[in-house]
Design a protein around this motif. Structure first.
Motif, mmCIF file in Angstrom:
data_model
loop_
_atom_site.group_PDB
_atom_site.id
_atom_site.type_symbol
_atom_site.label_atom_id
_atom_site.label_comp_id
_atom_site.label_asym_id
_atom_site.label_seq_id
_atom_site.Cartn_x
_atom_site.Cartn_y
_atom_site.Cartn_z
ATOM 1 N N PHE A 86 39.820 30.524 22.321
ATOM 2 C CA PHE A 86 39.585 31.799 21.625
ATOM 3 C C PHE A 86 39.845 33.021 22.507
ATOM 4 C CE2 PHE A 86 37.229 28.470 19.597
ATOM 5 C CZ PHE A 86 37.602 28.634 18.281
ATOM 6 N N HIS A 87 40.194 32.770 23.764
ATOM 7 C CA HIS A 87 40.567 33.863 24.676
ATOM 8 C C HIS A 87 41.865 33.438 25.360
ATOM 9 C CE1 HIS A 87 36.104 34.037 24.422
ATOM 10 N NE2 HIS A 87 36.293 35.330 24.410
ATOM 11 N N ALA A 88 42.957 33.516 24.607
ATOM 12 C CA ALA A 88 44.214 32.935 25.081
ATOM 13 C C ALA A 88 44.664 33.534 26.409
ATOM 14 C CB ALA A 88 45.295 33.117 24.025
ATOM 15 N N HIS A 89 44.283 34.787 26.666
ATOM 16 C CA HIS A 89 44.743 35.434 27.897
ATOM 17 C C HIS A 89 44.106 34.799 29.145
ATOM 18 C CE1 HIS A 89 40.951 37.382 26.914
ATOM 19 N NE2 HIS A 89 40.877 37.761 28.174
ATOM 20 N N LEU A 90 43.129 33.915 28.957
ATOM 21 C CA LEU A 90 42.463 33.309 30.119
ATOM 22 C C LEU A 90 43.150 32.042 30.620
ATOM 23 C CD1 LEU A 90 38.725 33.799 29.175
ATOM 24 C CD2 LEU A 90 40.171 35.202 30.661
ATOM 25 N N ALA A 91 44.232 31.649 29.958
ATOM 26 C CA ALA A 91 44.981 30.496 30.460
ATOM 27 C C ALA A 91 45.459 30.809 31.876
ATOM 28 C CB ALA A 91 46.174 30.218 29.553
ATOM 29 N N HIS A 92 45.402 29.860 32.755
ATOM 30 C CA HIS A 92 45.880 30.008 34.148
ATOM 31 C C HIS A 92 45.075 31.005 34.976
ATOM 32 C CE1 HIS A 92 49.093 27.750 32.443
ATOM 33 N NE2 HIS A 92 49.473 28.756 31.677
ATOM 34 N N THR A 93 43.928 31.467 34.466
ATOM 35 C CA THR A 93 43.086 32.343 35.288
ATOM 36 C C THR A 93 41.784 31.603 35.596
ATOM 37 O OG1 THR A 93 41.919 33.317 33.423
ATOM 38 C CG2 THR A 93 43.985 34.377 34.079
ATOM 39 N N PRO A 94 41.095 31.979 36.668
ATOM 40 C CA PRO A 94 39.847 31.299 36.990
ATOM 41 C C PRO A 94 38.733 31.647 36.001
ATOM 42 C CG PRO A 94 40.291 33.054 38.571
ATOM 43 C CD PRO A 94 41.493 32.965 37.688
ATOM 44 N N VAL A 95 38.084 30.627 35.475
ATOM 45 C CA VAL A 95 37.026 30.790 34.477
ATOM 46 C C VAL A 95 35.904 29.809 34.823
ATOM 47 C CG1 VAL A 95 36.439 30.627 32.020
ATOM 48 C CG2 VAL A 95 38.757 31.287 32.694
ATOM 49 N N ILE A 96 34.647 30.236 34.626
ATOM 50 C CA ILE A 96 33.537 29.278 34.711
ATOM 51 C C ILE A 96 32.609 29.473 33.511
ATOM 52 C CG2 ILE A 96 33.543 29.063 37.234
ATOM 53 C CD1 ILE A 96 31.084 30.928 37.259
ATOM 54 N N VAL A 97 31.861 28.406 33.200
ATOM 55 C CA VAL A 97 30.813 28.481 32.185
ATOM 56 C C VAL A 97 29.498 28.138 32.867
ATOM 57 C CG1 VAL A 97 29.937 27.552 30.000
ATOM 58 C CG2 VAL A 97 32.400 27.879 30.318
ATOM 59 N N MET A 98 28.463 28.904 32.489
ATOM 60 C CA MET A 98 27.160 28.740 33.151
ATOM 61 C C MET A 98 26.195 27.946 32.286
ATOM 62 S SD MET A 98 26.725 32.628 34.574
ATOM 63 C CE MET A 98 26.919 33.369 32.956
ATOM 64 N N SER A 99 25.197 27.380 32.936
ATOM 65 C CA SER A 99 24.158 26.626 32.241
ATOM 66 C C SER A 99 23.227 27.582 31.503
ATOM 67 C CB SER A 99 23.349 25.835 33.258
ATOM 68 O OG SER A 99 22.678 26.738 34.117
ATOM 69 N N ASN A 100 22.213 27.028 30.856
ATOM 70 C CA ASN A 100 21.159 27.839 30.246
ATOM 71 C C ASN A 100 20.619 28.829 31.256
ATOM 72 O OD1 ASN A 100 21.289 26.658 27.804
ATOM 73 N ND2 ASN A 100 19.571 25.284 28.122
ATOM 74 N N ASN A 101 20.176 29.980 30.751
ATOM 75 C CA ASN A 101 19.648 31.016 31.626
ATOM 76 C C ASN A 101 20.697 31.574 32.582
ATOM 77 O OD1 ASN A 101 16.969 31.923 31.301
ATOM 78 N ND2 ASN A 101 16.290 29.833 31.670
ATOM 79 N N ASP A 102 21.950 31.266 32.318
ATOM 80 C CA ASP A 102 23.036 31.714 33.195
ATOM 81 C C ASP A 102 22.762 31.323 34.640
ATOM 82 O OD1 ASP A 102 24.075 32.766 30.905
ATOM 83 O OD2 ASP A 102 23.577 34.846 31.351
ATOM 84 N N GLY A 103 22.171 30.146 34.830
ATOM 85 C CA GLY A 103 21.703 29.750 36.157
ATOM 86 C C GLY A 103 22.736 29.083 37.036
ATOM 87 N N CYS A 104 23.327 27.999 36.566
ATOM 88 C CA CYS A 104 24.234 27.204 37.404
ATOM 89 C C CYS A 104 25.618 27.144 36.771
ATOM 90 C CB CYS A 104 23.723 25.771 37.518
ATOM 91 S SG CYS A 104 22.143 25.632 38.342
ATOM 92 N N ILE A 105 26.572 26.673 37.574
ATOM 93 C CA ILE A 105 27.922 26.469 37.063
ATOM 94 C C ILE A 105 27.978 25.084 36.415
ATOM 95 C CG2 ILE A 105 30.337 26.205 37.715
ATOM 96 C CD1 ILE A 105 29.742 28.027 40.121
ATOM 97 N N VAL A 106 28.373 25.016 35.141
ATOM 98 C CA VAL A 106 28.479 23.701 34.500
ATOM 99 C C VAL A 106 29.908 23.337 34.109
ATOM 100 C CG1 VAL A 106 26.113 23.504 33.672
ATOM 101 C CG2 VAL A 106 27.803 24.655 32.250
ATOM 102 N N ALA A 107 30.825 24.298 34.183
ATOM 103 C CA ALA A 107 32.224 23.959 33.930
ATOM 104 C C ALA A 107 33.098 24.940 34.699
ATOM 105 C CB ALA A 107 32.540 24.012 32.442
ATOM 106 N N ARG A 108 34.204 24.410 35.228
ATOM 107 C CA ARG A 108 35.102 25.247 36.041
ATOM 108 C C ARG A 108 36.534 24.972 35.634
ATOM 109 N NH1 ARG A 108 34.093 22.146 41.236
ATOM 110 N NH2 ARG A 108 34.131 20.532 39.635
#
Length: 428
Positions: free
Chosen positions: A22-44
């Motif tokens: 849903f954010h096509a411009h993020l292809a090939h750029t560094p992205v992370i997803v955080m856990s609940n509470n924005d605490g930890c990195i759960v996907a990179r």
DNA sequence: TCTGGGGTCCTAGGACCC
DNA sequence: TCTGGGGTCCTAGGACCC
């Protein structure tokens, strides 16, 4: 008996890939997803892995890196990921009559009965069809056991030469061993940190060394689970495919609060909410429970303040899934455990001793009426339907509170593109 | 200031029974 | 002074997974 054959299909960097759809411009750029509470990195994304960001790492530790490299950051959007997952699984189901959905982003296919001439091209078909219909990239590992299929998948994902698909059955035993020799032992499914450490101390450092380790000795130290792993590495399937999801034996809802809670009232409110959620899960699998545990704890990372944690289990004379009854028990447990003067950071509830809801027996001593039980169940069914159609917490109990200021933080949440009409992707 | 959530399985040891 | 043995059930704790 026919040799078993499994394919493991796993979505690459699943949460990140969902956001990218849903954010096509993020292809090939560094992205992370955080856990609940924005605490930890759960996907990179692969790009952010290059900057040394680790799975499970606290986000505040890497703020500098995130800023320096303009890494895009998202809060977890579970309803979006769950919906994308459903779409992937429906496509995978077209490729084999026997499919086991193992987690939100991976599934096993039983290829044993299919008699496919070219497994690699079959794997490529899976990959391209999933991509065509969902824009999500997957990798495929094919092998005669689940554990080997996992390994094949890992290799396929890492090495570009395989283009995301590796069929181990196409290789000779020597070639497979050569691949296993290059893999550290902790990459095996079923070998975690503790076992890997111990194995290394025993001189077993690579997957190949584990494969040829003495079976009885492994069983003695790593239990039958470890023994199964060794056999699976040798190509003997010990872990069967399980297409039917089993009813859960325990249901947990536990969350860190968005801030510290001091008062007993707020703690009760939070726990009441967790019970409401857990009971909803319980009913959705048509079960009742007769044991309920509640735990509360202070911030275990704050070494310089007094710590307190407690848990309490209550057994119910009659199994139930009636939210008000469960909340009553849970609040009593909180009152018994609560100690003033602490800053509570986390609480949770665990429902166990779970039985199917059609098994309920009338009470011999007349302390309980099936009529009342059915009335309660009908009421809960109506509440569940309304909350499903109109959104969670359309109907809730007063003890769950209105403001819920202790709720978790999600500052970087993307819209629910696929599950809410008012958040559809708009093209302008 | 800031550190996730939700599960499974196995084993050892104690309680209890005959 | 001697002080069984075997079975089952339950729980807690520790390993693992995503």
């Amino acid at each position: 008996m026919r040799k078993k054959l499994f394919a493991l299909v796993d979505c690459n960097n699943f949460y990140v890939s969902c956001e990218r759809v849903f954010h096509a411009h993020l292809a090939h750029t560094p992205v992370i997803v955080m856990s609940n509470n924005d605490g930890c990195i759960v996907a990179r994304s692969n790009e952010s892995k290059k900057f040394g960001l680790k799975m499970g790492q606290p986000v505040f530790e890497v703020e500098e890196i995130i800023k320096a490299h303009h890494i895009q950051v998202f809060s977890s959007n579970y309803s979006l990921y769950a919906d994308m997952s459903d779409r992937v699984m429906k496509i995978l189901a077209e490729f084999s009559p026997r499919l086991e959905i193992y987690s939100i982003d991976e599934a096993w296919l039983d290829l044993t009965p299919l008699s496919l001439p070219d497994l690699t091209s079959f794997g490529r078909q899976i990959k391209s069809r999933v991509y065509q219909f969902t824009s999500l990239p997957v990798s495929v590992g094919i092998a005669p056991s689940k554990t080997l299929a996992k390994i094949a998948h890992e290799i396929a994902k890492k090495h570009n030469a395989y283009a995301g698909v590796l069929d181990l059955t196409a290789l000779s035993e020597q070639d497979v061993d050569q691949l296993l020799e290059a893999l550290p032992v902790d990459e095996v499914w079923g070998i975690g940190m503790q076992y890997a450490k111990w194995l290394r101390e025993q001189g077993i450092c690579t997957v190949k060394e584990l494969k040829y380790a003495d079976e009885a000795w492994i069983r003695k130290h790593l239990t039958v689970v470890g023994q199964r792993t060794v056999l699976e590495l040798r190509g003997i399937a010990c872990i069967p495919l399980e297409p039917e999801p089993n009813a859960k034996k325990g249901i947990m809802t536990a969350k860190t609060f968005g801030r510290e809670i001091k008062s007993q009232e707020e703690l009760e409110e939070a726990v009441a909410n967790y019970i409401a959620r857990a009971a909803e899960k319980l009913r959705s699998q048509h079960s009742l429970c007769s044991s309920i545990s509640v735990f509360i704890q202070t911030n275990r990372f704050k070494k310089d303040v007094p710590q307190y944690s407690a848990s309490l289990t209550r057994h119910l004379p009659i199994p139930t899934a009636f939210t008000p009854d469960l909340i009553k028990q849970a609040r009593e447990a909180v009152r018994a455990m609560y100690r003033p003067g602490y800053g509570y950071r986390k609480a949770g509830v665990y429902l166990s001793k779970i039985v199917p809801d059609e098994n309920l027996q009338p009470d011999l001593f007349g302390g309980f009426s099936l009529d009342v039980h059915y009335k309660q169940m009908r009421l809960m069914a109506i509440v569940d339907v309304i909350n499903k159609v109109y959104g969670r917490d359309t109907l809730f109990l007063a003890v769950q509170g209105i403001t819920r200021t202790w709720k978790m933080r999600q500052f970087k949440l993307s819209p629910h593109y696929t599950t809410r009409w008012d958040e559809l992707l708009s093209v302008t």
